[in-house]
Design a protein around this motif. Sequence first.
Motif, mmCIF file in Angstrom:
data_model
loop_
_atom_site.group_PDB
_atom_site.id
_atom_site.type_symbol
_atom_site.label_atom_id
_atom_site.label_comp_id
_atom_site.label_asym_id
_atom_site.label_seq_id
_atom_site.Cartn_x
_atom_site.Cartn_y
_atom_site.Cartn_z
ATOM 1 N N ASN A 1 40.570 -25.479 -22.508
ATOM 2 C CA ASN A 1 41.386 -24.274 -22.299
ATOM 3 C C ASN A 1 42.312 -24.338 -21.077
ATOM 4 O O ASN A 1 42.997 -23.365 -20.781
ATOM 5 C CB ASN A 1 40.493 -23.023 -22.180
ATOM 6 C CG ASN A 1 39.822 -22.950 -20.805
ATOM 7 O OD1 ASN A 1 39.209 -23.915 -20.384
ATOM 8 N ND2 ASN A 1 39.964 -21.831 -20.121
ATOM 9 N N TRP A 2 42.354 -25.487 -20.347
ATOM 10 C CA TRP A 2 43.124 -25.491 -19.093
ATOM 11 C C TRP A 2 44.601 -25.132 -19.332
ATOM 12 O O TRP A 2 45.106 -24.132 -18.840
ATOM 13 C CB TRP A 2 42.970 -26.840 -18.384
ATOM 14 C CG TRP A 2 43.760 -26.925 -17.103
ATOM 15 C CD1 TRP A 2 44.773 -27.789 -16.827
ATOM 16 C CD2 TRP A 2 43.611 -26.118 -15.926
ATOM 17 N NE1 TRP A 2 45.258 -27.588 -15.568
ATOM 18 C CE2 TRP A 2 44.566 -26.563 -14.988
ATOM 19 C CE3 TRP A 2 42.761 -25.067 -15.570
ATOM 20 C CZ2 TRP A 2 44.708 -25.989 -13.721
ATOM 21 C CZ3 TRP A 2 42.898 -24.495 -14.308
ATOM 22 C CH2 TRP A 2 43.864 -24.946 -13.401
ATOM 23 N N GLU A 3 45.286 -25.913 -20.134
ATOM 24 C CA GLU A 3 46.709 -25.603 -20.343
ATOM 25 C C GLU A 3 46.908 -24.395 -21.265
ATOM 26 O O GLU A 3 48.010 -23.877 -21.390
ATOM 27 C CB GLU A 3 47.450 -26.829 -20.879
ATOM 28 C CG GLU A 3 47.600 -27.910 -19.835
ATOM 29 C CD GLU A 3 48.624 -28.978 -20.193
ATOM 30 O OE1 GLU A 3 49.456 -28.753 -21.086
ATOM 31 O OE2 GLU A 3 48.568 -30.055 -19.567
ATOM 32 N N MET B 1 35.300 -25.260 -21.423
ATOM 33 C CA MET B 1 35.763 -24.233 -20.493
ATOM 34 C C MET B 1 36.083 -24.924 -19.166
ATOM 35 O O MET B 1 35.204 -25.452 -18.494
ATOM 36 C CB MET B 1 34.661 -23.194 -20.300
ATOM 37 C CG MET B 1 35.005 -22.122 -19.294
ATOM 38 S SD MET B 1 33.747 -20.833 -19.250
ATOM 39 C CE MET B 1 32.338 -21.692 -18.571
ATOM 40 N N ASP B 2 37.338 -24.905 -18.798
ATOM 41 C CA ASP B 2 37.794 -25.633 -17.605
ATOM 42 C C ASP B 2 37.633 -24.771 -16.362
ATOM 43 O O ASP B 2 36.869 -23.781 -16.337
ATOM 44 C CB ASP B 2 39.244 -26.102 -17.835
ATOM 45 C CG ASP B 2 39.575 -27.385 -17.096
ATOM 46 O OD1 ASP B 2 39.853 -27.315 -15.890
ATOM 47 O OD2 ASP B 2 39.551 -28.469 -17.727
ATOM 48 N N ASP B 3 38.361 -25.107 -15.324
ATOM 49 C CA ASP B 3 38.281 -24.493 -13.999
ATOM 50 C C ASP B 3 38.419 -22.967 -14.068
ATOM 51 O O ASP B 3 39.223 -22.442 -14.838
ATOM 52 C CB ASP B 3 39.438 -25.084 -13.173
ATOM 53 C CG ASP B 3 39.325 -24.799 -11.701
ATOM 54 O OD1 ASP B 3 38.408 -24.074 -11.302
ATOM 55 O OD2 ASP B 3 40.168 -25.321 -10.962
ATOM 56 N N GLY B 4 37.632 -22.238 -13.232
ATOM 57 C CA GLY B 4 37.852 -20.799 -13.072
ATOM 58 C C GLY B 4 36.719 -19.909 -13.556
ATOM 59 O O GLY B 4 36.841 -18.697 -13.530
ATOM 60 N N GLY C 1 42.189 -35.097 -11.039
ATOM 61 C CA GLY C 1 43.574 -34.671 -11.184
ATOM 62 C C GLY C 1 44.242 -35.552 -12.232
ATOM 63 O O GLY C 1 45.295 -36.136 -11.993
ATOM 64 N N GLY C 2 43.589 -35.672 -13.395
ATOM 65 C CA GLY C 2 43.994 -36.670 -14.393
ATOM 66 C C GLY C 2 43.271 -37.966 -14.080
ATOM 67 O O GLY C 2 42.055 -37.995 -13.897
ATOM 68 N N GLY C 3 44.030 -39.059 -13.954
ATOM 69 C CA GLY C 3 43.413 -40.386 -13.870
ATOM 70 C C GLY C 3 43.377 -40.970 -12.478
ATOM 71 O O GLY C 3 43.610 -42.168 -12.304
ATOM 72 N N ILE D 1 37.402 -40.692 -19.696
ATOM 73 C CA ILE D 1 38.005 -40.153 -18.474
ATOM 74 C C ILE D 1 39.342 -39.520 -18.858
ATOM 75 O O ILE D 1 40.083 -40.080 -19.679
ATOM 76 C CB ILE D 1 38.221 -41.269 -17.425
ATOM 77 C CG1 ILE D 1 36.869 -41.873 -16.991
ATOM 78 C CG2 ILE D 1 38.986 -40.746 -16.214
ATOM 79 C CD1 ILE D 1 36.947 -43.024 -16.006
ATOM 80 N N TRP D 2 39.629 -38.340 -18.270
ATOM 81 C CA TRP D 2 40.913 -37.670 -18.528
ATOM 82 C C TRP D 2 42.020 -38.563 -17.969
ATOM 83 O O TRP D 2 42.079 -38.822 -16.768
ATOM 84 C CB TRP D 2 40.897 -36.281 -17.887
ATOM 85 C CG TRP D 2 42.099 -35.423 -18.093
ATOM 86 C CD1 TRP D 2 42.749 -34.725 -17.119
ATOM 87 C CD2 TRP D 2 42.759 -35.108 -19.322
ATOM 88 N NE1 TRP D 2 43.788 -34.011 -17.667
ATOM 89 C CE2 TRP D 2 43.820 -34.232 -19.023
ATOM 90 C CE3 TRP D 2 42.576 -35.509 -20.656
ATOM 91 C CZ2 TRP D 2 44.691 -33.735 -19.991
ATOM 92 C CZ3 TRP D 2 43.435 -35.016 -21.616
ATOM 93 C CH2 TRP D 2 44.467 -34.140 -21.293
ATOM 94 N N THR D 3 42.878 -39.051 -18.859
ATOM 95 C CA THR D 3 43.769 -40.156 -18.506
ATOM 96 C C THR D 3 44.846 -39.754 -17.506
ATOM 97 O O THR D 3 45.203 -40.524 -16.618
ATOM 98 C CB THR D 3 44.405 -40.720 -19.798
ATOM 99 O OG1 THR D 3 43.354 -40.922 -20.747
ATOM 100 C CG2 THR D 3 45.107 -42.027 -19.547
HETATM 101 C C1 DGJ Z 1 42.773 -31.245 -12.561
HETATM 102 C C2 DGJ Z 1 42.468 -31.729 -13.946
HETATM 103 O O1 DGJ Z 1 43.041 -32.959 -14.175
HETATM 104 C C3 DGJ Z 1 42.941 -30.676 -14.950
HETATM 105 O O2 DGJ Z 1 42.749 -31.149 -16.249
HETATM 106 C C4 DGJ Z 1 42.212 -29.403 -14.697
HETATM 107 O O3 DGJ Z 1 40.849 -29.583 -14.959
HETATM 108 C C5 DGJ Z 1 42.430 -28.956 -13.272
HETATM 109 N N1 DGJ Z 1 42.105 -29.986 -12.332
HETATM 110 C C6 DGJ Z 1 41.619 -27.729 -12.960
HETATM 111 O O4 DGJ Z 1 41.676 -27.383 -11.657
#
Ligand code: DGJ
Length: 734
Positions: A337-339, A367-370, A530-532, A546-548
């Motif tokens: 749900n982040w974006e 469920m992402d950050d928050g 923060g991505g990769g 891993i989130w690329t």
């Molecule tokens: C950085 C991540 O790469 C994003 O996908 C997201 O999770 C944000 N942090 C949330 O703060």
Amino acid sequence: MAIIFDSEKRVFRLDTPSSSYAMEISPAGYLLHLYYGARVPDTDLDYLRKRLTNASFSASVAEPEEHGMSLDTTGLEYSCAGIGDFRISALQIRGENGNAATDIRYKSHRIYAGKPSLEGLPATYANSDDEADTLEIVCEDCLTGAEVTLVYTAFTKLDAITRSVRVVNNGSAAFDIERIYSAAVDFNSFDFELLSLEGRWAKERTLVSRPIEHGLQGIQSKRGSSSHNNNPFIALAREGYTEESGEVYGFSFVYSSNFSAEVEVDCMDSTRVLMGINPSDFKWRLEPGEHFTAPETVMVYSDGGVGKMSRTYHKLYRYNLCRGEWKTKKRPIIVNNWEATYFNFDDDKLVAIAKDAAELGIEMLVMDDGWFGVRNTDNCSLGDWYVNDKKLKGGLKPLVDRVNALGVKFGIWFEPEMISPDSDLYRAHPDWCLHVDGREKSIGRQQYVLDMSRADVRDNIFEQMSAILSSANIEYVKWDFNRNLTEVGSALLPPERQGEVAHRYILGVYELLERLLKAFPKLLLEGCSGGGGRFDPGMLYYSPQIWTSDDTDALERLEIQYGTSIVYPTSTMSAHVSASPNHQTGRQSSFKTRGDVAMAGAFGYELDLTKLTEEERGLVRKQVADYHKYYDLIQNGDYYRLINPTEDAAKITSAAAWESVSEDKKQVLLTYVVMRTHVHVSRYIRLRGLDPELTYTDTATGRRYSGALLMNAGLNITGGWHDGESRVWHFVAE
Ligand code: DGJ
């Protein structure tokens, strides 16, 4: 045995299917490097080291049987500082006398089947003892009492040799390890290009190459993480190499913190490569009886260009590095749900997304950050891992139950290593973050970094995470890390041990990851920075995906995924279809192209499913069906890069193409994406890795081709392509 010792010649040789690696014990006990390259049957290799013996101004070894050999002009296996080799050294130990000259000599060795684990560190492993053989060479520095064991493992079915080093203080006084590289190789020429993966946030891992020159060159991280900027990987590619031909030597470091990869060409035109912990800001005190283990470097030899090197790393990291429940298990299709919402969500919004996910065949909601503390923006609450019940009314369990009732799994985001100044945790424990007394603490993304070298800090975070994960049916964790380390000091360590903090920090992170996986063995962990920013083999040992990148634009992702694939398999690259216009670049791209690009990774969605049009919903259903149809081929097949998207557009290559080929070569999936179109251009794509003898049918048209034709003449795709257009071909051979 993949490893032999010729006791007469005192030569060790390690063999993999296509490579050999050889070294010799000199009469005085120095370990001399003899050879690394294509497989050879010989052990009579001593002649290789007889280059120049003694050279003016360089010291020569005293023993008469060494014939005046100079360490400065000889290939060395693991060079030490201060005793006559003036090139960059692999090991430097400062003894109680304050001097850093280090001199290790051979004492004994041991060869055995299998591969040992590395205490407290991620490392590749053998699934059974017949997959690898190990050589341990024990050396000793008489003055300090340092026992230094060089550990080598040769894989029997892959062209990979791993290296690590263990130091024990057998002396009577403490000493400081000031540099300890994990691998060192001396080549006797410098006809190489240096390849590396450089980048920045939202533009990770672009493949760059440069010819190597006399003097020093290399890459490093001093950020307390492997970093967006330089991945812990380099390769030396012999001049004339291509994607599919020529010699390439890869060096990949299984580590997630400060690293250094150094290449030095000396006046004799020989090249030294070193890969290990960055000696800058590093110092490790060893008291008598204590030991230290350096992380693992994985060396891969390829005689088939960069492509073959990549395929070796892909297999090794998929089957001999990633672990646990999800190593090869089919990954769920995720919607994150982040974006879709950023911080602006509540339980009902998440359930609405989950409802659409269920209808469309998407298998997990993340469920992402928050969701915790009072976090409605990124300036607070990290460290307060308890549910914000204004957002999730009634708590976590009712939400997860509602999502599960729809047939959708549930995953959650944490950033366990961080602490916000505006948090209950910081108010209670202001000394729990990395800091240096008397200095201002630098802030990044409005947060400090927890001191993960401390067991009490890790215990607290573990307890909090554990309570959340036990409170509901949570099947996935995204483990984020959103700033680099500064003021790297720990309140608990004495001054003489402050040089250990960065390494102790990452050991603490590894320990916490291990503890979490032991407590929740079925959990699917997704790494993220923060991505990769921490896309490295160390993290893959714990999180098989891993989130690329935070850049989710499909065309940008083509370049990022291309570079990432140089070392890492598709199963590890988390890739999501996001909204158009893209949130990072503002670029518009078709839903189909976004799906085709994300399909080359661990697939999912990163948009608000409740806002899709009927046409888009139809496309999601088709993508979900394709995901299931091609999953095995994409994730377990051999990966071939066919067109490099980062090459100059003027060379008509403003496109990308890649291909997956099944192990039996009977199935092929080819994807082509136009980045910027050109008018009046003919284009053929020559496929790779097929069986020339087989006949392949294009399953969409029924057109038949021999494998030989597809690989040599290629597929003719001349036609009116538009910017951002993509197409996928599936070929099947009888
Ligand atoms: C950085 C991540 O790469 C994003 O996908 C997201 O999770 C944000 N942090 C949330 O703060």
